[in-house]
Write an enzyme that holds these catalytic residues in place. Structure first.
Site, mmCIF file in Angstrom:
data_model
loop_
_atom_site.group_PDB
_atom_site.id
_atom_site.type_symbol
_atom_site.label_atom_id
_atom_site.label_comp_id
_atom_site.label_asym_id
_atom_site.label_seq_id
_atom_site.Cartn_x
_atom_site.Cartn_y
_atom_site.Cartn_z
ATOM 1 N N GLU A 98 0.998 -1.080 -0.117
ATOM 2 C CA GLU A 98 0.188 -0.035 0.092
ATOM 3 C C GLU A 98 0.791 1.104 -0.125
ATOM 4 O O GLU A 98 1.766 1.283 0.674
ATOM 5 C CB GLU A 98 -0.790 -0.102 1.101
ATOM 6 C CG GLU A 98 -1.871 -1.137 1.199
ATOM 7 C CD GLU A 98 -3.064 -1.270 2.306
ATOM 8 O OE1 GLU A 98 -3.689 -2.145 2.531
ATOM 9 O OE2 GLU A 98 -2.887 -0.493 3.200
ATOM 10 N N CYS A 118 5.865 -7.244 7.048
ATOM 11 C CA CYS A 118 6.720 -6.628 7.874
ATOM 12 C C CYS A 118 7.305 -7.765 8.917
ATOM 13 O O CYS A 118 6.421 -8.400 9.744
ATOM 14 C CB CYS A 118 6.268 -5.516 8.707
ATOM 15 S SG CYS A 118 7.625 -4.877 9.806
ATOM 16 N N CYS A 122 6.074 -5.300 15.626
ATOM 17 C CA CYS A 122 5.935 -4.222 16.793
ATOM 18 C C CYS A 122 4.171 -4.412 17.436
ATOM 19 O O CYS A 122 3.551 -4.788 16.307
ATOM 20 C CB CYS A 122 6.098 -3.023 16.204
ATOM 21 S SG CYS A 122 7.624 -2.429 15.694
ATOM 22 N N CYS A 125 1.063 -2.373 15.826
ATOM 23 C CA CYS A 125 1.203 -2.093 14.280
ATOM 24 C C CYS A 125 0.217 -3.371 13.733
ATOM 25 O O CYS A 125 0.550 -4.489 13.607
ATOM 26 C CB CYS A 125 2.394 -1.907 13.896
ATOM 27 S SG CYS A 125 2.428 -1.500 12.135
ATOM 28 N N GLY A 166 6.571 -2.456 6.132
ATOM 29 C CA GLY A 166 7.886 -3.129 6.075
ATOM 30 C C GLY A 166 9.047 -1.990 6.794
ATOM 31 O O GLY A 166 8.735 -0.897 7.103
ATOM 32 N N SER A 198 12.190 5.932 7.257
ATOM 33 C CA SER A 198 11.801 5.809 8.950
ATOM 34 C C SER A 198 12.119 4.388 9.209
ATOM 35 O O SER A 198 11.979 3.188 8.429
ATOM 36 C CB SER A 198 10.116 6.136 8.954
ATOM 37 O OG SER A 198 10.008 5.542 10.204
ATOM 38 N N SER A 220 11.349 5.290 14.906
ATOM 39 C CA SER A 220 10.023 4.758 15.475
ATOM 40 C C SER A 220 10.418 4.378 16.751
ATOM 41 O O SER A 220 10.968 3.249 17.218
ATOM 42 C CB SER A 220 9.380 3.495 14.914
ATOM 43 O OG SER A 220 8.919 3.743 13.611
ATOM 44 N N CYS A 340 -1.394 5.668 10.008
ATOM 45 C CA CYS A 340 -0.255 5.056 10.476
ATOM 46 C C CYS A 340 -0.752 4.011 11.359
ATOM 47 O O CYS A 340 -1.401 3.817 12.068
ATOM 48 C CB CYS A 340 0.533 6.212 11.488
ATOM 49 S SG CYS A 340 1.839 5.534 12.221
#
Length: 359
Positions: A98, A118, A122, A125, A166, A198, A220, A340
């Protein structure tokens, strides 16, 4: 030469200028052809070799034989009530990633993906919940920007951020190649300040970045101490704050007027109290910094709640009172799951999310 494919035609879309010049070396052509091809692809949006009229017919024929330019397919195109736009981009192997465009009065930011899924795991997320399939090629990364530009007015994209699906620094070479295409005078001609990578904190790769690029860096962070960050960002167990913060400081040490952006998602009752703000101030002392506070965007099955707006403001004020720049990110695109932490795509042959070894 680093090629996009090990066999068959070379995919040109993701090659930065040195790699494109090396490709023309293999054809026995002059290296300036790299500049010509980059302009056709990234500035004139021409992808058919036959339409590249300043190339000889013989060279165009050789390009048809030895090279290709492939754009990903748009599987879905959604627009939110606030003007945010999301494209679900289908890759050749069926994986979907995306890209999200966020319009603002003075800029337009495109958030792009670097991996299908990914591996970081985390705990706040949605992307990590879907598992991890593979790294994207540089062409697949650059292709997301071309797709977005086909659907937006000329000049709408002023900033590009590697903040989609990712961990960019676990896909180091393709991400750096793509960022060079974005900042090249014959590519997208963006300032290096307007391209941001990032990361969740891959220390070894941040140190490597220092040697090869000077685009903007965002981290992050999400917690002011190792105990809490170990829970939220499992990568921290091998890349603790005692290693991460000095590596980030070193990255900007010789870059005048640059600072690190620290992303900090606000989780109700977890990392959003006054003591966390005080600890964060201590951690970041001496590092040119901006803290971007991100209201948590819930998703199905999320284990955390959203910090009340009043407490987010209070947290920001605590930082500002002590001279630390702090902003509160406006939630954009949440009605199309484009905010996010909400990007999930469609991942084929996904492996369970787990922290990969640093690149």
């Amino acid at each position: 030469m680093h090629a996009e494919r090990r066999s068959g035609p070379v995919e040109l879309l993701g090659l930065d200028r040195p790699r494109l010049a090396a490709f023309f070396d293999t054809l026995g052509e002059k290296r300036f052809r790299a500049r010509q091809i980059m302009q056709w692809l990234h500035q004139r949006h021409v992808y058919d070799f036959d339409e590249m009229t300043d190339l000889s017919k013989a060279l165009r024929q050789r390009l048809r034989e030895h090279a290709r330019v492939g754009l990903p397919e748009v599987a879905a195109d959604q627009q939110a009530s606030d003007g945010t736009r999301k494209w679900v981009v289908r890759l050749a192997d069926g994986n979907c990633v995306e890209a999200v465009y966020i319009p603002e009065p003075k800029r337009g930011t495109l958030c792009i993906s670097s991996q299908a899924g990914c591996p970081m795991g985390c705990t706040f997320c949605a992307t990590g919940e879907g598992g991890f399939s593979r790294n994207l090629t540089a062409a697949e990364i650059v292709g997301q920007v071309h797709v977005a530009r086909q659907h937006l007015p000329e000049g709408a994209i002023t900033n590009i951020v590697f903040m989609g699906m990712g961990e960019p620094l676990l896909n180091f070479d393709p991400v750096i190649s793509a960022s060079r295409v974005f900042t090249d005078d014959y590519g997208f001609v963006l300032s290096k300040r307007r391209v941001t990578i990032s990361t969740s904190g891959v220390v070894h790769a941040i140190e490597r970045m220092q040697r090869v690029t000077d685009v903007s860096l965002a981290v992050s962070l999400h917690a002011p101490n190792n105990e809490l960050r170990n829970q939220l960002v499992p990568l921290n167990r091998k890349n603790p704050l005692e290693r991460l913060l000095p590596a980030c400081h070193a990255y900007i040490a010789e870059k005048p007027h640059r600072r690190i952006t620290w992303e900090y998602v606000m989780l109700d009752g977890v990392n959003d109290q006054d003591e966390h703000a005080r600890e964060l101030l201590q951690r970041l002392r001496g590092i040119p910094s901006k803290v971007n506070l991100i209201p948590f965007n819930p998703y199905p099955g999320a284990r955390y709640g959203r910090t009340p707006d009043r407490q987010v403001r209070r947290f920001a004020d605590r930082l500002l009172e002590h001279g630390l720049t702090a902003t509160i990110r406006e939630t954009r695109g949440d009605d199309i799951d484009g905010a996010c932490g909400q990007l999930v795509g469609e991942i084929r042959d996904a492996r369970a999310s787990k922290v990969a070894r640093p690149a």
